[in-house]
Write an enzyme that holds these catalytic residues in place. Structure first.
Site, PDB file in Angstrom:
ATOM      1  N   GLU A 155       0.850  -1.197   0.000  1.00 18.32           N
ATOM      2  CA  GLU A 155       0.000   0.000   0.000  1.00 18.32           C
ATOM      3  C   GLU A 155       0.884   1.244   0.000  1.00 18.32           C
ATOM      4  O   GLU A 155       1.854   1.301   0.744  1.00 18.32           O
ATOM      5  CB  GLU A 155      -0.906   0.089   1.236  1.00 18.32           C
ATOM      6  CG  GLU A 155      -2.033  -0.898   1.246  1.00 18.32           C
ATOM      7  CD  GLU A 155      -2.957  -0.716   2.435  1.00 18.32           C
ATOM      8  OE1 GLU A 155      -3.071   0.431   2.926  1.00 18.32           O
ATOM      9  OE2 GLU A 155      -3.532  -1.706   2.887  1.00 18.32           O
TER      10      GLU A 155
HETATM   11  C1  BGP Z   1      -4.886   1.543   5.372  1.00 13.47           C
HETATM   12  C2  BGP Z   1      -5.793   0.361   5.019  1.00 13.47           C
HETATM   13  C3  BGP Z   1      -6.460   0.453   3.699  1.00 13.47           C
HETATM   14  C4  BGP Z   1      -6.689   1.875   3.176  1.00 13.47           C
HETATM   15  C5  BGP Z   1      -5.584   2.843   3.562  1.00 13.47           C
HETATM   16  C6  BGP Z   1      -5.897   4.276   3.177  1.00 13.47           C
HETATM   17  O1  BGP Z   1      -4.873   1.660   6.730  1.00 13.47           O
HETATM   18  O2  BGP Z   1      -5.044  -0.846   4.997  1.00 13.47           O
HETATM   19  O3  BGP Z   1      -7.670  -0.264   3.843  1.00 13.47           O
HETATM   20  O4  BGP Z   1      -7.929   2.335   3.504  1.00 13.47           O
HETATM   21  O5  BGP Z   1      -5.341   2.776   4.928  1.00 13.47           O
HETATM   22  O6  BGP Z   1      -6.600   4.894   4.206  1.00 13.47           O
HETATM   23  P1  BGP Z   1      -7.928   5.703   3.934  1.00 13.47           P
HETATM   24  O7  BGP Z   1      -8.731   4.843   3.028  1.00 13.47           O
HETATM   25  O8  BGP Z   1      -8.545   5.910   5.248  1.00 13.47           O
HETATM   26  O9  BGP Z   1      -7.493   6.996   3.290  1.00 13.47           O
END
Ligand code: BGP
Length: 479
Positions: A377
């Site tokens: 990610e």
């Molecule tokens: C991380 C998670 C994802 C994704 C990402 C972005 O914590 O693993 O699921 O959501 O955050 O965060 P957000 O969607 O709140 O901007």
């Protein structure tokens, strides 16, 4: 600059509950993320009592990948993705979590999705639990407070490993298992572990108890997976936000070092197979009663992971002579000594933009663990505008991703880090986890859908779609 390995896994990352929709289709049961309010910019989401209590809920339909998966996967293939990271919604396979037999309709859905991916030459990279525990396990057993849920997770893992053993090679057990370390934000303990802290309980102790049962579940699943297919590559997955010292003041240095232990605790156990001494000292000092039973040490030792997956969005900074009330504040990682870093800017949601921090993180992890790493990610949440002619220009997102790719390339080609791949978060617009908004877009594919559920659901390519297509085609040479 030297280039990345030819088999570098360029991809994109998603999570079932944030894009599939079909929240109760095909026999799927409600999960812990189906009972949260939709937050808003800066307003934390709340856990509601029942599914009915959560008013319009973006995740219920999300972007309806459930019925549009062929078209979306064709777009991923056009982009040139080598892999796609997503999760199997646990409550699609075991609607309540404690059934004897799995739900065949749920299993078939993922068979269809994996077949479609493989038809396009896209490798599935699968997270088993991405905040999607069946709600019944949380309500009935208290989630990972109970060792019974460890057994239910291992059974879920075994069913998936067996069913998809010839379609999926790369697995991860728990998404961001460590973000519950920020015990002042109930969102994390609930979504990670299906646990809420009761009156008079010590949140940190409860977090470590749930964490122990999850770490056992991960280790048991890894051992089982290797029996089913020795070729499996099974990783852990942590959220990593490096913590910098504000200055060369030794107090700041030591504070950062000590605070980083909350980032290292879970990967230490996942990768090394035993509890680090700093944690055992904390349990003793604080009088935590962690249910480590006879044989657990053996389980942890025999279930270490093959690679370490992690999310990277931002960095944080601590200053020893400052105490802020950052409890539950994601931007400062909930760190009481958290301060702004004067050297870096932040996104609209206040997330510090720090590409060099990614190279720093890759080096710190690789030095510490000497196993392959996987950036599963990384992304830039922003509001996108559709122009009159339908085009969507997202130069900020391109610049964010370009600068982070430049740094990961240095880590590989200059520092010698063994990096499996890079799957930017939200390859297509999906529902934000922390806020429940569609407005906070990460995708290189736009979805016509707003926070209130209005829109055609139509997909369109942003400027970044074409940019990333070239990046993949040239294996990172063209940025
Ligand atoms: C991380 C998670 C994802 C994704 C990402 C972005 O914590 O693993 O699921 O959501 O955050 O965060 P957000 O969607 O709140 O901007």
């Amino acid at each position: 600059m030297a280039s990345l390995p030819k088999n570098f896994l360029w991809g994109g990352a998603l999570a079932a509950h944030q894009f599939e929709g079909g929240w109760n289709a095909g026999g799927k049961g409600p999960s812990v993320v189906d009972v949260m309010t939709a937050g808003a910019h800066g307003v934390a989401r709340k856990i509601t009592k029942t599914v009915e209590d959560s008013e319009f809920y973006p995740n219920h339909e999300a972007i309806d990948f459930y019925s549009r998966y062929k078209g979306d996967i064709a777009l991923f293939a056009e982009m040139g993705l080598k892999c796609l990271r997503t999760s199997i919604a646990w409550s699609r396979i075991f609607p309540r979590g404690d059934e004897e037999e799995p739900n065949e309709e749920g299993l078939q859905f993922y068979d269809d999705v994996f077949d479609e991916l493989l038809k396009h030459g896209i490798e599935p990279v699968i997270t088993l639990s991405h905040f999607e525990m069946p709600l019944h396990l949380a309500r009935e057993f208290g989630g990972f407070r109970s060792r019974k849920v460890t057994d239910y997770f291992v059974k879920f893992a075994e069913v998936c490993f067996t069913r998809y053993k010839d379609k999926v090679k790369y697995w991860m057990t728990f998404n961001e298992i460590n973000n519950k370390m920020d015990v002042n934000n109930p969102l994390f303990l609930w979504t990670n572990s299906g646990v809420t802290v009761k009156e008079g309980e010590n949140p940190k102790e409860i977090m470590y108890i749930a964490g122990h049962h999850e770490l056992l579940a991960s280790a048991l699943a890894v051992a089982k997976g290797k029996e089913i297919n020795p070729e499996f590559q099974i990783g852990a997955m942590v959220s990593h936000v490096p913590i910098y010292p504000y200055s060369s003041n030794p107090e700041d240095i030591m504070l950062a070092e000590e605070t980083m232990r909350q980032r290292y605790f879970f990967p230490d156990v996942h990768v090394r197979g035993y509890y680090p001494s700093y944690a055992l000292k904390e349990f003793e000092r604080e009088g935590y009663n962690i249910p480590i039973e006879h044989g657990d040490e053996e389980i942890l030792k025999n279930g270490t992971v093959d690679y370490l997956g992690f999310s990277y969005y931002m960095s944080t900074t601590v200053k020893s002579d400052v105490v802020n009330d950052n409890r539950g504040d994601i931007v400062n990682g909930g760190l009481p000594n958290g301060v702004e870093n004067p050297y870096i800017k932040s996104s609209d949601w206040g997330w510090a933009i720090d590409p060099v921090g990614l190279r720093y993180t890759l080096n710190r992890f690789y030095d510490r663990y000497q196993i392959p790493l996987f950036i599963v990610e990384n992304g830039f949440g922003a509001v996108d505008t559709v122009e009159e002619d339908g085009s969507i220009h997202d130069p900020e997102r391109i610049q964010y991703l370009r600068s982070h790719i430049e740094e990961l390339m240095k880590a590989v080609t200059h520092d010698g880090v063994d990096l499996l791949g890079y799957t930017p978060w939200g390859i297509i617009d999906i529902v934000s986890f922390t806020t429940g908004e569609m407005k906070k877009r990460y995708g290189m594919i736009y979805v016509d859908r707003d926070n209130e559920g209005n829109g055609s659901m139509e997909r369109s390519k942003k400027e970044s779609f074409h940019w990333y297509q070239q990046v993949i085609k040239t294996n990172g040479e063209t940025l």
